[in-house]
Structures are given as C-alpha cells and as structure tokens.
Design a protein around this motif. Sequence first.
Motif, mmCIF file in Angstrom:
data_model
loop_
_atom_site.group_PDB
_atom_site.id
_atom_site.type_symbol
_atom_site.label_atom_id
_atom_site.label_comp_id
_atom_site.label_asym_id
_atom_site.label_seq_id
_atom_site.Cartn_x
_atom_site.Cartn_y
_atom_site.Cartn_z
ATOM 1 N N ARG A 98 0.843 -1.199 0.000
ATOM 2 C CA ARG A 98 0.000 0.000 0.000
ATOM 3 C C ARG A 98 0.876 1.245 0.000
ATOM 4 O O ARG A 98 1.962 1.236 0.546
ATOM 5 C CB ARG A 98 -0.862 0.020 1.253
ATOM 6 C CG ARG A 98 -1.982 -0.979 1.248
ATOM 7 C CD ARG A 98 -2.921 -0.651 2.417
ATOM 8 N NE ARG A 98 -4.177 -1.321 2.289
ATOM 9 C CZ ARG A 98 -5.193 -0.890 1.527
ATOM 10 N NH1 ARG A 98 -5.077 0.199 0.832
ATOM 11 N NH2 ARG A 98 -6.313 -1.551 1.470
ATOM 12 N N LEU A 130 0.240 5.817 4.533
ATOM 13 C CA LEU A 130 -1.027 6.197 5.141
ATOM 14 C C LEU A 130 -1.108 7.722 5.238
ATOM 15 O O LEU A 130 -0.245 8.359 5.827
ATOM 16 C CB LEU A 130 -1.120 5.569 6.538
ATOM 17 C CG LEU A 130 -2.430 5.728 7.281
ATOM 18 C CD1 LEU A 130 -3.564 5.008 6.542
ATOM 19 C CD2 LEU A 130 -2.296 5.173 8.695
ATOM 20 N N VAL A 179 -6.734 8.603 8.429
ATOM 21 C CA VAL A 179 -7.445 7.571 9.169
ATOM 22 C C VAL A 179 -8.852 8.106 9.422
ATOM 23 O O VAL A 179 -9.026 9.176 10.007
ATOM 24 C CB VAL A 179 -6.753 7.201 10.490
ATOM 25 C CG1 VAL A 179 -7.570 6.136 11.233
ATOM 26 C CG2 VAL A 179 -5.345 6.690 10.236
ATOM 27 N N ALA A 205 -7.157 4.516 5.939
ATOM 28 C CA ALA A 205 -7.620 3.394 6.758
ATOM 29 C C ALA A 205 -8.933 3.821 7.390
ATOM 30 O O ALA A 205 -9.187 5.017 7.588
ATOM 31 C CB ALA A 205 -6.598 3.050 7.835
ATOM 32 N N TYR A 206 -9.764 2.831 7.679
ATOM 33 C CA TYR A 206 -11.035 3.102 8.338
ATOM 34 C C TYR A 206 -11.156 2.191 9.546
ATOM 35 O O TYR A 206 -10.971 0.976 9.440
ATOM 36 C CB TYR A 206 -12.201 2.867 7.370
ATOM 37 C CG TYR A 206 -13.536 3.233 7.965
ATOM 38 C CD1 TYR A 206 -13.819 4.541 8.333
ATOM 39 C CD2 TYR A 206 -14.512 2.280 8.172
ATOM 40 C CE1 TYR A 206 -15.030 4.889 8.894
ATOM 41 C CE2 TYR A 206 -15.736 2.616 8.730
ATOM 42 C CZ TYR A 206 -15.994 3.917 9.084
ATOM 43 O OH TYR A 206 -17.196 4.258 9.651
ATOM 44 N N ALA A 254 -14.804 -0.323 4.181
ATOM 45 C CA ALA A 254 -13.385 -0.064 3.908
ATOM 46 C C ALA A 254 -12.895 -0.948 2.767
ATOM 47 O O ALA A 254 -12.255 -0.470 1.830
ATOM 48 C CB ALA A 254 -12.551 -0.300 5.166
ATOM 49 N N ALA A 284 -9.830 0.831 0.976
ATOM 50 C CA ALA A 284 -9.088 1.347 2.128
ATOM 51 C C ALA A 284 -8.768 0.184 3.069
ATOM 52 O O ALA A 284 -9.386 -0.880 2.992
ATOM 53 C CB ALA A 284 -9.920 2.408 2.867
ATOM 54 N N ARG A 285 -7.835 0.403 3.938
ATOM 55 C CA ARG A 285 -7.499 -0.602 4.949
ATOM 56 C C ARG A 285 -8.536 -0.510 6.063
ATOM 57 O O ARG A 285 -8.809 0.574 6.572
ATOM 58 C CB ARG A 285 -6.098 -0.315 5.469
ATOM 59 C CG ARG A 285 -5.564 -1.378 6.400
ATOM 60 C CD ARG A 285 -4.104 -1.138 6.664
ATOM 61 N NE ARG A 285 -3.622 -2.044 7.709
ATOM 62 C CZ ARG A 285 -2.446 -1.931 8.287
ATOM 63 N NH1 ARG A 285 -1.626 -0.955 7.936
ATOM 64 N NH2 ARG A 285 -2.080 -2.789 9.215
ATOM 65 N N VAL A 324 -9.862 -1.709 9.883
ATOM 66 C CA VAL A 324 -9.506 -2.293 11.177
ATOM 67 C C VAL A 324 -10.741 -2.263 12.063
ATOM 68 O O VAL A 324 -11.386 -1.223 12.200
ATOM 69 C CB VAL A 324 -8.356 -1.525 11.863
ATOM 70 C CG1 VAL A 324 -8.055 -2.118 13.235
ATOM 71 C CG2 VAL A 324 -7.103 -1.517 10.992
ATOM 72 N N LEU A 377 -1.883 -0.051 12.532
ATOM 73 C CA LEU A 377 -1.779 0.746 11.307
ATOM 74 C C LEU A 377 -0.357 1.230 11.047
ATOM 75 O O LEU A 377 0.033 1.417 9.898
ATOM 76 C CB LEU A 377 -2.719 1.953 11.368
ATOM 77 C CG LEU A 377 -4.200 1.645 11.253
ATOM 78 C CD1 LEU A 377 -5.010 2.917 11.457
ATOM 79 C CD2 LEU A 377 -4.528 0.997 9.923
ATOM 80 N N PRO A 384 1.046 -3.576 6.715
ATOM 81 C CA PRO A 384 -0.270 -4.198 6.611
ATOM 82 C C PRO A 384 -0.183 -5.711 6.695
ATOM 83 O O PRO A 384 0.860 -6.295 6.445
ATOM 84 C CB PRO A 384 -0.771 -3.777 5.216
ATOM 85 C CG PRO A 384 0.071 -2.615 4.825
ATOM 86 C CD PRO A 384 1.380 -2.766 5.557
#
Length: 184
Positions: free
Chosen positions: A6, A9, A12, A125-126, A137, A142-143, A145, A174, A178
């Motif tokens: 990825r 970042l 978030v 990221a979400y 996500a 998106a990443r 979590v 994060l 990943p």
Amino acid sequence: MGPFARPPLRAVLFDRDGTLIRDVPYNGDPKLVEPMPHARDVLQTLRSMGIAVGVVSNQSGIGRGILTTEQVAAVNLRVEQLLGRFDVWELCPHRPEDGCYCRKPAPFMICGACRRLGITTAEAAYIGDIGADVEAARAAGARGVMVPTPLTRPAEVDAAPEVAVDLRSALCLLMKAPSGRAAS
C-alpha cells in the motif's frame, strides 16, 4: 513497492458511535457524548504525524424521524470539542430500508471523504466496531480495522481482516506493515 504494498497512510477515518465515542443509540444530546478510551490520544498522535482524520458515520435516526440534523450537528460539535477538529465528516442520514448508495457497508462515504481530502482510498484506513465498517473499507479499497465492542457479533470479528482490542492497539497495527492478505 511490491505488487500488494500500500502507499503511505495519509488519512485515518473513524466510525463515530462505538468507535470514537460510547454508543448511545440515536443520541441527540451532546451531554451524553463520552469518548472511547484512548480516542483523544490516538487522534492527537495522528494529527502530530500529519495524518488527516475524519468521521464516516451512518445516522439513520435522522431518516427515522428520531433525530433532527440539528441534534446530530450538536452531538458532532461536542465530539470535536472533546476530541479536536476533524478534517472531514461524511454522514448518511438514511434508514437501512431506503436503499441509498451512501449507507455503510457501501463505500461511497469513505470514497467521498478521501476525495475531499485529495487522496486515494488506498492511502486511507477506516476504523470501526462492526462488520459494515470493515466491509465499507474493503469495498472502497481502504485498509479496514475493527475495534469490537461487547455488542459486536463474533462472526463480524472473525470476518474482519484486522482486529485490535482498542484504539491505541489499532493505531499500532496501522503503523506496522499491513497484514499479509492481499487487497481484493
């Protein structure tokens, strides 16, 4: 960067209820806003790193006639008073049965937040507390979590690609590479 790596970042995004603040169903009272453990510290850390922060939240109480947009705005203002300013907010006011295109698990709000921030969804990221959050996500690219609460269904936790016990642990996750699962 390898074929599944990825980009760095840059943002978030967070679910609001049950993730950033304690979930009070259909809350229209700013006095009931209570931050989740570590929320303020995690947000301050991200801001200090130059990483944008935002909120992406289903607010079906509006569509159900339980809440007014003014009540939701007052609660969101209280969230910012307690946790600091967010770079972007995306809210869906619709009921699940409305069949809108924005309600999570649809990716629209995450994509919209990233577009407003001037980034790709792969740079975001979400973090959320239910399956619809991590599904949104994934659908957005998106990443995702999950930080489950006692109300999160075990099957949703099992299906989540990445799970953390709290927001501080989610931030640590994060900041590491990943998970080895390739993006689909």
